[in-house]
Design a protein around this motif. Structure first.
Motif, PDB file in Angstrom:
ATOM      1  N   SER A 123      18.794  83.756  18.190  1.00  0.00           N
ATOM      2  CA  SER A 123      18.041  82.795  18.983  1.00  0.00           C
ATOM      3  C   SER A 123      16.604  82.741  18.485  1.00  0.00           C
ATOM      4  N   THR A 124      16.013  81.563  18.516  1.00  0.00           N
ATOM      5  CA  THR A 124      14.609  81.427  18.150  1.00  0.00           C
ATOM      6  C   THR A 124      13.731  81.263  19.361  1.00  0.00           C
ATOM      7  N   GLY A 125      14.334  81.301  20.559  1.00  0.00           N
ATOM      8  CA  GLY A 125      13.506  81.265  21.749  1.00  0.00           C
ATOM      9  C   GLY A 125      13.795  80.106  22.682  1.00  0.00           C
ATOM     10  N   GLY A 172      16.960  78.337  22.893  1.00  0.00           N
ATOM     11  CA  GLY A 172      18.356  78.215  23.278  1.00  0.00           C
ATOM     12  C   GLY A 172      18.959  76.906  22.782  1.00  0.00           C
ATOM     13  N   ARG A 199      21.212  88.302  26.995  1.00  0.00           N
ATOM     14  CA  ARG A 199      20.413  87.857  25.857  1.00  0.00           C
ATOM     15  C   ARG A 199      21.337  87.236  24.814  1.00  0.00           C
ATOM     16  N   ARG A 200      20.820  86.256  24.079  1.00  0.00           N
ATOM     17  CA  ARG A 200      21.556  85.670  22.951  1.00  0.00           C
ATOM     18  C   ARG A 200      21.233  86.482  21.708  1.00  0.00           C
ATOM     19  N   PRO A 216      16.436  81.838  25.619  1.00  0.00           N
ATOM     20  CA  PRO A 216      17.324  82.519  24.662  1.00  0.00           C
ATOM     21  C   PRO A 216      18.333  83.447  25.360  1.00  0.00           C
TER      22      PRO A 216
END
Length: 159
Positions: free
Chosen positions: A150-152, A154, A146-147, A118
């Motif tokens: 994001s759900t983890g 990418g 960091r994004r 992410p």
């Protein structure tokens, strides 16, 4: 200096950083080189006069340290907040001498989201310039950001 964390999405494709200047002194050239790069042309003015630069010159590693100092203390909007994975294409172009006034110009060269994490990676074409606008150092610096959304993985952001 800001402590705000920047996200990958905050970095503009055309972002450019220009820092203020930093005056290099003979005392700091001698101090740094005595500890970390004790070559004669960095630590002995008499030997340096007979060396490749004709006078005492700062260590390239010292110049990199000055670059980092300028980038951190002059970046508005916060830093990436993640450790850098490294750099690419380091070139020492010209020697740095006591009395030189250095500044940094850094521009986004590449920006891409990670395919597996992410985060996003941003490469910056970075130059350290002297008072005559001559490049003394060129390097591609790499920032990890960091994004925001994001759900983890990418992957949902095109990664």
């Amino acid at each position: 200096m800001s402590e705000k964390v920047r996200y990958f999405e905050d970095v503009a494709d055309d972002e450019r950083l220009e820092t203020g200047s930093y005056l290099v002194t003979e005392a700091e050239i001698l101090d740094f080189a005595s500890q970390y790069d004790p070559q004669p042309f960095h630590i002995d003015p008499e030997a340096a006069a007979r060396g490749p630069f004709g006078r005492l010159a700062a260590s390239g590693w010292h110049t990199l340290g000055i670059m980092m100092h300028l980038m951190v203390t002059h970046r508005e909007g916060g830093m990436p907040g993640l450790a850098s994975p490294g750099f690419e294409d380091l070139e020492w172009r010209r020697p740095v001498f006591a009395g030189d006034r250095l500044r940094v110009v850094s521009e986004v060269a590449e920006k891409r989201p990670s395919r597996t994490k992410p985060i996003g990676i941003v490469k910056f074409a970075t130059r350290v310039l002297n008072q005559d606008d001559q490049a003394v150092l060129e390097i591609v610096t790499i920032g990890r950001y960091r994004r925001r959304a994001s759900t983890g993985t990418g992957a949902e952001a095109g990664g």
